[in-house]
Scaffold this motif. Structure first.
Motif, short mmCIF file in Angstrom:
data_model
loop_
_atom_site.label_atom_id
_atom_site.label_comp_id
_atom_site.label_asym_id
_atom_site.label_seq_id
_atom_site.Cartn_x
_atom_site.Cartn_y
_atom_site.Cartn_z
N TYR A 19 -9.16 4.23 3.07
CA TYR A 19 -8.76 2.87 3.42
C TYR A 19 -8.56 2.72 4.92
N ILE A 20 -7.84 3.66 5.51
CA ILE A 20 -7.58 3.62 6.95
C ILE A 20 -8.88 3.86 7.73
N ALA A 21 -9.65 4.83 7.31
CA ALA A 21 -10.91 5.13 8.00
C ALA A 21 -11.85 3.94 7.95
N ILE B 218 -6.57 10.85 11.09
CA ILE B 218 -5.77 10.34 9.97
C ILE B 218 -4.93 11.46 9.36
N LEU B 219 -5.50 12.64 9.22
CA LEU B 219 -4.75 13.76 8.64
C LEU B 219 -3.63 14.23 9.56
N ARG C 181 4.51 9.25 6.01
CA ARG C 181 5.10 7.91 6.07
C ARG C 181 4.36 7.01 7.05
N ASP C 182 3.84 7.58 8.13
CA ASP C 182 3.07 6.79 9.09
C ASP C 182 1.72 6.37 8.50
N ARG C 183 1.07 7.29 7.79
CA ARG C 183 -0.20 6.97 7.13
C ARG C 183 0.01 5.88 6.09
N ARG C 184 1.08 6.00 5.33
CA ARG C 184 1.41 5.01 4.31
C ARG C 184 1.70 3.65 4.96
N ASP D 162 -0.30 0.16 4.36
CA ASP D 162 0.40 -1.06 3.95
C ASP D 162 0.12 -2.21 4.91
N GLN D 163 0.11 -1.92 6.20
CA GLN D 163 -0.16 -2.95 7.19
C GLN D 163 -1.60 -3.47 7.08
#
Length: 52
Positions: free
Chosen positions: A14-16, A26-27, A32-35, A39-40
């Motif tokens: 999703y982020i990528a 991303i890894l 919590r930052d990835r989450r 969410d954003q």
């Protein structure tokens, strides 16, 4: 507590997809930052869809 592998892969994809970040970048994020980024992104996508 562990986090489901499938969920981690979903967040990464999703982020990528939306930010065009590398897998390595991303890894490197804390969970919590990835989450938070995921969410954003979801909020932005929802808002953009509502504006159409």
């Amino acid at each position: 507590m562990t986090y489901a592998t499938d969920r981690v892969h979903e967040e990464i994809a999703y982020i990528a997809y939306h930010f065009h970040w590398s897998l390595e970048d991303i890894l490197d994020l804390e969970h919590r930052d990835r989450r938070r980024y995921a969410d954003q992104i979801a909020t932005l996508v929802t808002r953009a869809s509502a504006d159409r």
